[in-house]
Each structure stands twice: as C-alpha cells, then as structure tokens.
Design an enzyme around this catalytic site. Structure first.
Site, short mmCIF file in Angstrom:
data_model
loop_
_atom_site.label_atom_id
_atom_site.label_comp_id
_atom_site.label_asym_id
_atom_site.label_seq_id
_atom_site.Cartn_x
_atom_site.Cartn_y
_atom_site.Cartn_z
N ASP A 13 22.42 50.36 6.35
CA ASP A 13 23.44 49.84 4.98
C ASP A 13 22.32 50.60 3.54
O ASP A 13 22.76 49.76 2.65
CB ASP A 13 24.48 49.65 5.05
CG ASP A 13 25.03 48.99 6.48
OD1 ASP A 13 25.38 50.10 6.94
OD2 ASP A 13 25.65 47.69 6.94
N LYS A 16 21.48 55.46 3.20
CA LYS A 16 19.84 56.61 4.30
C LYS A 16 21.65 57.63 3.93
O LYS A 16 21.00 59.03 3.71
CB LYS A 16 20.51 56.19 5.26
CG LYS A 16 19.34 55.51 5.60
CD LYS A 16 19.19 54.58 7.14
CE LYS A 16 20.62 54.61 7.52
NZ LYS A 16 20.83 52.93 7.57
N GLY A 17 22.76 57.80 4.51
CA GLY A 17 23.96 58.60 4.18
C GLY A 17 23.96 59.68 2.81
O GLY A 17 23.99 60.83 2.54
N ALA A 39 26.48 54.00 13.95
CA ALA A 39 25.52 54.19 12.22
C ALA A 39 27.46 54.21 12.14
O ALA A 39 28.92 54.91 12.21
CB ALA A 39 25.46 54.72 11.93
N GLY A 40 27.07 53.93 10.66
CA GLY A 40 28.58 54.19 9.39
C GLY A 40 28.00 55.00 9.03
O GLY A 40 27.56 54.00 7.15
N HIS A 41 27.76 55.82 7.67
CA HIS A 41 27.11 56.27 6.83
C HIS A 41 27.85 57.33 5.78
O HIS A 41 28.81 57.69 6.35
CB HIS A 41 26.52 57.74 7.39
CG HIS A 41 25.03 57.04 8.45
ND1 HIS A 41 24.01 58.32 8.56
CD2 HIS A 41 24.50 55.62 8.15
CE1 HIS A 41 22.48 57.19 9.32
NE2 HIS A 41 23.19 55.69 9.44
N GLN A 229 20.68 52.65 11.60
CA GLN A 229 20.49 51.21 11.28
C GLN A 229 18.71 51.91 10.37
O GLN A 229 18.95 52.20 9.62
CB GLN A 229 20.45 50.76 12.44
CG GLN A 229 20.80 50.50 13.38
CD GLN A 229 21.52 52.11 14.17
OE1 GLN A 229 20.43 52.78 14.81
NE2 GLN A 229 22.58 52.50 14.34
N ARG A 310 29.07 41.64 4.74
CA ARG A 310 27.86 41.80 4.57
C ARG A 310 27.72 40.59 3.95
O ARG A 310 27.55 40.53 2.87
CB ARG A 310 27.15 42.76 4.25
CG ARG A 310 27.49 44.30 5.02
CD ARG A 310 26.99 45.58 4.68
NE ARG A 310 27.57 46.79 5.06
CZ ARG A 310 27.35 48.00 4.09
NH1 ARG A 310 27.09 48.30 2.59
NH2 ARG A 310 28.00 49.09 5.07
N ASP A 338 22.76 49.51 -9.87
CA ASP A 338 23.61 48.95 -10.54
C ASP A 338 24.27 47.97 -10.45
O ASP A 338 24.88 47.06 -10.73
CB ASP A 338 25.22 49.95 -10.12
CG ASP A 338 25.65 50.34 -9.29
OD1 ASP A 338 24.39 50.91 -8.49
OD2 ASP A 338 26.94 50.23 -8.82
N VAL A 419 22.71 54.95 -8.49
CA VAL A 419 23.27 54.17 -9.37
C VAL A 419 24.39 54.05 -9.74
O VAL A 419 25.78 53.59 -10.11
CB VAL A 419 23.06 54.13 -11.19
CG1 VAL A 419 21.60 54.18 -11.38
CG2 VAL A 419 23.11 55.50 -11.47
N GLY A 420 25.12 54.36 -8.07
CA GLY A 420 26.64 54.48 -7.79
C GLY A 420 26.57 54.99 -6.67
O GLY A 420 25.64 56.22 -6.37
#
Ligand code: GDP
Ligand code: IMO
Ligand code: MG
Length: 449
Positions: A13, A16-17, A39-41, A229, A310, A338, A419-420
């Site tokens: 997390d 990466k996406g 995975a959750g991107h 991951q 998390r 941020d 930054v976002g």
C-alpha cells in the site's frame, strides 16, 4: 535498456498503483508478475477513483498492453469483475489485456483453506491474510499434483483432472475442519460449470506471455513491471511468517515474469513517507497513540481490499534500507508526504535496540523484530498544506530536509514526491533523475544507520 520496475519497499500500500499509472504514459507494456487479488492498487485521475486488484494499473491509458504473467495466482471471478467494471466505466480492455495460460487458478477451496489456516500459527497468532486464497493456491502450485493453471481450463480432459482434485480436496477439508465446525461442502458440478463459464468469458485474453515479454524487451519496447505487496512481505526475505506467499521484493520480477535481470535498467523503490501495515506481524515503529491516529485519518489508512484499518507508525530506515538493497532500488518515490503536515516533529527510526544492543541490520528472526525498540532521530515538521504544491521549490524547507534525509539514510536519491492521490499531485525532482549519483558500491558506506 527497456525494463523499469516499481517495487513497494514496506508492507504494501505504498501507492504503487498511482506511480504505475503515471509512468505508463512512457511505456508500451505494463506487467503484473506476482501476487493476485490480494493486491488493491488505487489510481485517481480527474476526480475519478479506480481500484485494481489483478489487472495492471496501466490499463487506464490507451496504447498499452497489460500483461498478467504465470507468476500471478488468478481468481477468474475477480478478473471478470474488474474487466466488467472497467468496460462499464468506458475503459477499453479488449485487445489491451493478456493473461498467461501459465497463471495458477484460485478455486473456492483455496478461499476456504485460507479461512481455516489463517489463524493457526502456533501460539494462536494470525497472519491476517486478505482471505483471497492466495497462500493455498501458491501451495498447490509448488505441490504440483493439485494445481490447475489457466490453460488447463481449456483442455479436453480437464473434467477428469478437476474431479480427481475435488475428491482430494474434500478429504483435506474434512480433515482440517475445526472441532465442532460445520461440514464443508464442495459441490463439484456447480464449481466446474462456473469455471467453464469463466473460461469462456476469458478465452480471448488467455495465451502465452513469456515469449511475448521477451520479444518486447528484445525489440526495445519499454516495459513497466508493477510489483504487488511490499518487499517486507516477501515469502523468502520478508518478516516470515507474517508475509504473503510470493516474492514481492525486487528479486521476484524475473522469476514471476520470465524476463531476466539483464533487461531491467531502472528500479524505483516506492516508500510511504511513514510506515503502515495491515494484518498480523510486528511493525516496530507503530504509534498506538495520537500520532498513529493523525496518520491513519489524514492518510485514510484503510485497506483497499479488506477495508481493515492499517496500523501506522514513523518511517523506518532500518527496514527500508534492507528492502531497498534487496530490491536493487536505484531511486525512491516518497508518497503521501502531505499526510505528515501539522506534526511539530517527525521521527525516523535509524536503529533497533534488541536485547540491549543497538543494531542497524534488519533481523532475520521474527522474535528479534518483535523485540526491537526503535532508536529515533527527530526532524522538524511543517504546518503547510502540501496538496497544492506542484514544484519542489514550493515545498517547505523542512519537507525537503525530511525527504533528503530518507535518501541519505537509504543511500539513493528521492526523485519523485507525491502530495496527494491524484495524478497531478506529483513532483518530479529536477536534477535528481540520475541514479548514478549513488553508484552501487557506495551504498553501504553512504548509509549512516
Ligand atoms: P498500492 O497498493 O501500493 O497501490 O496503494 P493503495 O492504493 O492500496 O494505497 C495508497 C492510497 O493512498 C490510495 O488510497 C491512494 O489513492 C492514496 N494516495 C496515493 N498517493 C497519495 C498521496 O501522495 N497523498 C495521499 N494523501 N494519498 C495518496
Ligand atoms: P498491495 O499490492 C498490504 C498482507 C495481508 C497479510 C499478508 C498475507 O495493495 O500493496 P495474503 O492474503 O497475501 O496471504 O496475506 O499480506 N497483504 C497486503 N498488505 N497491501 C497488499 O497489497 C497486501 N497483500 C497482502 O494483509 O498481512
Ligand atoms: Mg494496496
């Protein structure tokens, strides 16, 4: 040299996406080569949010081929759901997606096994898996005799293989049924028919991918490898047993994709500006206090796949220097910077005190990691909102000091800052694009942790 890798260097997390989506603009092929629907991107573009599990995050761009290789464990229902979601939102998937016939298939029994075995570490601890059947599917792959690959679904004799495996799985599930638990039924006919339907739906996407990728790199096409991951969840080199079941550090790129290291010229290590972990296992810098709350709330730190909160903590330079070296990172992208705004002081872990001794090497034994007390250095924070900053020159001096200190501790430059969540909220640092600023043989000396 055509290959670029994007590798998470923490416990997943790291955003990466987002980075893959941005870098796809300059690549012809994007590859998922390990993991699966655990995975959750997330990609955010023009106010629209996309969540991808199996399909490479490059799919949102035109003129790119997205490849899911044989190193991935593929849940066909997840893949179809994602294809449908993308198509319904106007993203063309046909002709852009290739699924390897070598990919191992996740079946309902893997999900059931994941549920049964997840909590059964000795001592009652739980790995806290995503429950997507990842570990059991990889176990069957390595065991071979109960494995089914995507290409097998199209074989004429598949039914007899399937029936044999279901028979064995029934015995296994019965034997591992918890005392007093309900019997676990496997309705072979229903599952078989369902998977025949899935196979038909996916038929046009399925084929050989190893030669396709080798042809691509050999002909000079730019190829982007999207890690899933994070390196510290690597089955061989991570925080075992609190890991996933694939090589999620940089060492997994070649085995998962079939593309040898000679074709990879750039590895970008992705770092969250602080630490998070979802599921079980030690997180040495965890902040179970207002700092942790600040990070969780501002960073919206809830799992993309399971919505679990998390755990959050300070940046850990001991863990990430290890994972950066393991993954061969040439440079770093520091994401979610941020989120650190409005903290008076920031801490970076530069050593672990384990049984009275301060060490700077990441331990190989989980008991040592559990015992590790972080040794911190403190840096000044900043109050400014960073989410509107688009140029390095507009970042607060203390924010630059913070990211440069990370680069210094890890022995490579920070070249990208996020930054976002949106594509546009990304700063490419001028003059920091040459990884050669830190030649490989000086990494050890430069790292001061
Ligand atoms: P991945 O699994 O590594 O792709 O990361 P996830 O998508 O699971 O989690 C990263 C989360 O952070 C997502 O919700 C992103 O939209 C979000 N995100 C990405 N970059 C930034 C950033 O710079 N700042 C903030 N606040 N959020 C970000
Ligand atoms: P992305 O690609 C964060 C964690 C799980 C659990 C452990 C094993 O979005 O960064 P598994 O289901 O793989 O057997 O679970 O690994 N985990 C992740 N944590 N991000 C991920 O993926 C993860 N994939 C698995 O929470 O602790
Ligand atoms: Mg994720």
């Amino acid at each position: 040299m055509p290959g670029t890798c994007v590798i998470g260097l923490q416990w997943g997390d790291e955003a990466k996406g987002k980075l893959v989506d941005i870098l796809t603009e300059k690549h012809d092929v994007v590859v998922r080569y390990q993991g699966g629907a655990n995975a959750g991107h997330t990609v955010v573009s023009d106010g629209e949010t996309w969540k991808l599990s199996l399909i490479p995050s490059g799919i949102l761009r035109d003129n790119v081929t997205c490849v899911v290789t044989g190193g991935v464990v593929l849940d066909p229902a997840s893949a179809i759901r994602e294809i449908d979601m993308l198509e319904s939102r106007g993203i063309k998937v046909a002709d852009k997606l290739r699924l390897s016939d070598r990919a191992h298939v996740v079946f309902p029994w893997h999900v059931v096994e994941d549920g049964i075995l997840n909590g059964s570490l000795s001592g009652g601890e739980s790995i806290g898996t995503t429950g997507r059947g990842i570990g059991p599917c990889y176990r069957d792959k390595v065991g071979r005799s109960l494995a089914i690959r995507l290409g097998d679904l199209y074989r004429r004799d598949f039914r007899s293989t399937f029936d044999h495996i279901v028979k064995v799985k029934r015995r296994f599930l019965e034997a591992s049924r918890p005392a007093g638990g309900d019997a676990i039924e496997l309705d072979g006919d229903t599952i078989f028919n369902q998977y025949q339907e899935y196979a038909e739906r996916l038929r046009d996407y399925v084929g050989e991918t190893t030669n396709y990728l080798l042809d691509s790199v050999e002909s000079g096409k730019p190829v982007l490898f999207e890690g899933a991951q994070g390196a510290l969840l690597d089955i061989d080199h991570g925080t075992f047993p609190f890991v996933t079941s694939s090589n999620s550090s940089g060492v997994g790129v070649s085995s998962g994709s079939g593309v040898p290291g000679r074709w990879i010229s750039r590895t970008i290590g992705v770092l969250k500006a602080y630490s998070t972990r979802v599921g079980g296992g030690p997180l040495p810098t965890e902040q179970d206090n207002n700092i942790g709350k600040h990070l969780q709330e501002r960073g919206n730190e809830f799992g993309t796949v399971t919505q679990r909160p998390r755990r959050c903590g300070w940046f850990d330079a001991v863990a990430t220097r290890y994972s950066a070296r393991l993954s061969g990172a040439d440079e770093f992208a520091v994401m979610l910077l941020d989120v650190l705004s409005e903290l008076d002081e920031l801490r970076i872990c530069t050593g672990y005190r384990i049984n009275g001794n301060v060490v700077n090497q990441f331990p190989s034994q989980i008991d040592d990691l559990k015992a590790a007390e972080p040794v911190y250095e403190t840096l000044p924070g900043w109050n400014d909102d960073l989410t509107t900053v688009r140029n390095e020159a507009d970042l607060p001096k203390n924010a630059i000091q913070y990211i440069d200190r990370i680069g210094e501790l890890l022995g490579r430059p920070v070249t990208i800052v996020s930054v976002g969540p949106d594509r546009s909220q990304t700063i490419f640092r001028s003059g920091m694009t040459q990884p050669a600023q830190c030649p490989p043989n000086t990494q050890q000396e430069r790292a001061t942790v």
